[in-house]
Structures are given as C-alpha cells and as structure tokens.
Design a protein around this motif. Structure first.
Motif, mmCIF file in Angstrom:
data_model
loop_
_atom_site.group_PDB
_atom_site.id
_atom_site.type_symbol
_atom_site.label_atom_id
_atom_site.label_comp_id
_atom_site.label_asym_id
_atom_site.label_seq_id
_atom_site.Cartn_x
_atom_site.Cartn_y
_atom_site.Cartn_z
ATOM 1 N N LEU A 114 0.844 22.063 0.041
ATOM 2 C CA LEU A 114 0.727 22.991 -1.078
ATOM 3 C C LEU A 114 -0.405 22.551 -1.987
ATOM 4 C CD1 LEU A 114 4.487 23.534 -1.989
ATOM 5 C CD2 LEU A 114 2.968 25.102 -0.775
ATOM 6 N N PHE A 115 -1.154 23.517 -2.501
ATOM 7 C CA PHE A 115 -2.323 23.251 -3.329
ATOM 8 C C PHE A 115 -2.296 24.131 -4.569
ATOM 9 C CE2 PHE A 115 -3.244 22.040 0.945
ATOM 10 C CZ PHE A 115 -3.978 20.879 0.833
ATOM 11 N N ASN A 116 -2.925 23.648 -5.627
ATOM 12 C CA ASN A 116 -2.979 24.402 -6.878
ATOM 13 C C ASN A 116 -4.033 25.499 -6.849
ATOM 14 O OD1 ASN A 116 -0.939 22.919 -8.172
ATOM 15 N ND2 ASN A 116 -2.385 21.315 -8.679
ATOM 16 N N ALA A 117 -5.022 25.382 -5.986
ATOM 17 C CA ALA A 117 -6.105 26.362 -5.917
ATOM 18 C C ALA A 117 -6.186 26.979 -4.523
ATOM 19 C CB ALA A 117 -7.434 25.700 -6.268
ATOM 20 N N GLU A 118 -6.449 28.277 -4.492
ATOM 21 C CA GLU A 118 -6.558 29.003 -3.226
ATOM 22 C C GLU A 118 -7.654 28.412 -2.334
ATOM 23 O OE1 GLU A 118 -6.937 33.642 -1.769
ATOM 24 O OE2 GLU A 118 -7.345 33.147 -3.857
ATOM 25 N N ALA A 119 -8.804 28.100 -2.922
ATOM 26 C CA ALA A 119 -9.920 27.557 -2.145
ATOM 27 C C ALA A 119 -9.573 26.206 -1.523
ATOM 28 C CB ALA A 119 -11.162 27.433 -3.018
ATOM 29 N N GLU A 120 -8.815 25.380 -2.226
ATOM 30 C CA GLU A 120 -8.405 24.077 -1.686
ATOM 31 C C GLU A 120 -7.514 24.264 -0.460
ATOM 32 O OE1 GLU A 120 -6.461 21.976 -4.815
ATOM 33 O OE2 GLU A 120 -8.325 21.519 -5.871
ATOM 34 N N ALA A 121 -6.606 25.222 -0.533
ATOM 35 C CA ALA A 121 -5.717 25.493 0.599
ATOM 36 C C ALA A 121 -6.517 25.990 1.803
ATOM 37 C CB ALA A 121 -4.651 26.509 0.199
ATOM 38 N N GLU A 122 -7.464 26.895 1.561
ATOM 39 C CA GLU A 122 -8.296 27.394 2.657
ATOM 40 C C GLU A 122 -9.105 26.271 3.290
ATOM 41 O OE1 GLU A 122 -10.520 30.496 0.751
ATOM 42 O OE2 GLU A 122 -8.933 31.968 1.057
ATOM 43 N N GLN A 123 -9.659 25.389 2.482
ATOM 44 C CA GLN A 123 -10.444 24.278 3.004
ATOM 45 C C GLN A 123 -9.572 23.315 3.818
ATOM 46 O OE1 GLN A 123 -13.817 23.801 3.092
ATOM 47 N NE2 GLN A 123 -13.746 25.910 2.384
ATOM 48 N N ALA A 124 -8.336 23.109 3.393
ATOM 49 C CA ALA A 124 -7.421 22.254 4.154
ATOM 50 C C ALA A 124 -7.135 22.864 5.521
ATOM 51 C CB ALA A 124 -6.118 22.043 3.378
ATOM 52 N N GLY A 125 -6.968 24.180 5.578
ATOM 53 C CA GLY A 125 -6.750 24.857 6.851
ATOM 54 C C GLY A 125 -7.951 24.735 7.769
ATOM 55 N N LEU A 126 -9.150 24.902 7.207
ATOM 56 C CA LEU A 126 -10.368 24.739 7.998
ATOM 57 C C LEU A 126 -10.514 23.308 8.496
ATOM 58 C CD1 LEU A 126 -13.050 26.804 6.036
ATOM 59 C CD2 LEU A 126 -12.135 27.285 8.316
ATOM 60 N N ALA A 127 -10.246 22.345 7.635
ATOM 61 C CA ALA A 127 -10.366 20.932 8.029
ATOM 62 C C ALA A 127 -9.418 20.616 9.178
ATOM 63 C CB ALA A 127 -10.094 20.032 6.830
ATOM 64 N N TRP A 128 -8.199 21.136 9.110
ATOM 65 C CA TRP A 128 -7.243 20.920 10.199
ATOM 66 C C TRP A 128 -7.791 21.495 11.497
ATOM 67 C CZ3 TRP A 128 -5.083 24.596 13.320
ATOM 68 C CH2 TRP A 128 -4.143 24.130 14.247
ATOM 69 N N ALA A 129 -8.313 22.730 11.445
ATOM 70 C CA ALA A 129 -8.808 23.399 12.647
ATOM 71 C C ALA A 129 -9.984 22.633 13.257
ATOM 72 C CB ALA A 129 -9.227 24.836 12.318
ATOM 73 N N LEU A 130 -10.897 22.172 12.434
ATOM 74 C CA LEU A 130 -12.050 21.419 12.939
ATOM 75 C C LEU A 130 -11.603 20.099 13.581
ATOM 76 C CD1 LEU A 130 -14.575 22.000 10.006
ATOM 77 C CD2 LEU A 130 -14.396 23.264 12.162
ATOM 78 N N ALA A 131 -10.654 19.432 12.943
ATOM 79 C CA ALA A 131 -10.140 18.180 13.499
ATOM 80 C C ALA A 131 -9.416 18.422 14.820
ATOM 81 C CB ALA A 131 -9.218 17.500 12.487
ATOM 82 N N TRP A 132 -8.672 19.523 14.913
ATOM 83 C CA TRP A 132 -7.970 19.841 16.158
ATOM 84 C C TRP A 132 -8.985 20.028 17.280
ATOM 85 C CZ3 TRP A 132 -7.717 23.234 20.105
ATOM 86 C CH2 TRP A 132 -6.567 23.226 20.896
ATOM 87 N N ILE A 133 -10.040 20.782 17.020
ATOM 88 C CA ILE A 133 -11.066 21.012 18.048
ATOM 89 C C ILE A 133 -11.720 19.707 18.450
ATOM 90 C CG2 ILE A 133 -13.314 22.078 18.488
ATOM 91 C CD1 ILE A 133 -12.324 24.404 16.618
ATOM 92 N N ASP A 134 -12.054 18.867 17.491
ATOM 93 C CA ASP A 134 -12.674 17.580 17.806
ATOM 94 C C ASP A 134 -11.777 16.690 18.664
ATOM 95 O OD1 ASP A 134 -15.029 18.207 16.482
ATOM 96 O OD2 ASP A 134 -14.461 17.156 14.641
ATOM 97 N N SER A 135 -10.474 16.753 18.415
ATOM 98 C CA SER A 135 -9.551 15.890 19.166
ATOM 99 C C SER A 135 -9.152 16.473 20.526
ATOM 100 C CB SER A 135 -8.301 15.609 18.329
ATOM 101 O OG SER A 135 -7.529 16.777 18.177
ATOM 102 N N HIS A 136 -9.433 17.748 20.741
ATOM 103 C CA HIS A 136 -9.086 18.385 22.010
ATOM 104 C C HIS A 136 -10.306 18.803 22.821
ATOM 105 C CE1 HIS A 136 -5.281 18.670 19.863
ATOM 106 N NE2 HIS A 136 -4.713 18.751 21.054
ATOM 107 N N GLY A 137 -11.485 18.406 22.354
ATOM 108 C CA GLY A 137 -12.720 18.838 23.027
ATOM 109 C C GLY A 137 -13.094 17.946 24.094
#
Length: 72
Positions: free
Chosen positions: A49-72
């Motif tokens: 949970l985040f106080n700002a919408e942009a922070e939450a979106e960035q956390a989602g993007l960071a997760w997705a990028l890390a997932w791709i890096d670890s499964h590539g």
C-alpha cells in the motif's frame, strides 16, 4: 495505470484506490501485469500500500521488470 515496453514484453503498473472509511486518507494498492503479444504472461497480487498513486504504479512496474529479468 503506467505502462512501458521492456525486452519484448508490455508491463503495467496499477494503482488501486483503497479507502476504508470516508475520513481515512486515500491509499493505493500496487500490482503489476506482464503481457506479450496481447496475452497475459504473469500478474502479481497486491504488492503493498502506498500514499501516492504514482508510487503504487512505479512499484507495479518495478515488480514486472524484476520478474522479466529473473525469468529471461
């Protein structure tokens, strides 16, 4: 919703409004989604949970990028 293309995948960061009571401050749950060729590859659950919408979106993007890096 924030999106970008990374290593042939489309990645999405989501911010889902969480407001438990009328007087409570807005909080945003973060999640991420990965697609390729318009097909779902992977989706996270709630990442936090985040106080700002942009922070939450960035956390989602960071997760997705890390997932791709670890499964590539």
């Amino acid at each position: 919703m924030e999106s970008e293309t990374y290593r042939g995948y489309n990645v999405w960061g989501h911010a889902i409004l969480q407001q438990e009571a009328i007087l409570a401050p807005e909080r945003f749950a973060a999640s991420g989604t990965i697609t390729r060729n318009n097909k779902l590859v992977e989706a996270s659950g709630v990442l936090g949970l985040f106080n700002a919408e942009a922070e939450a979106e960035q956390a989602g993007l960071a997760w997705a990028l890390a997932w791709i890096d670890s499964h590539g």
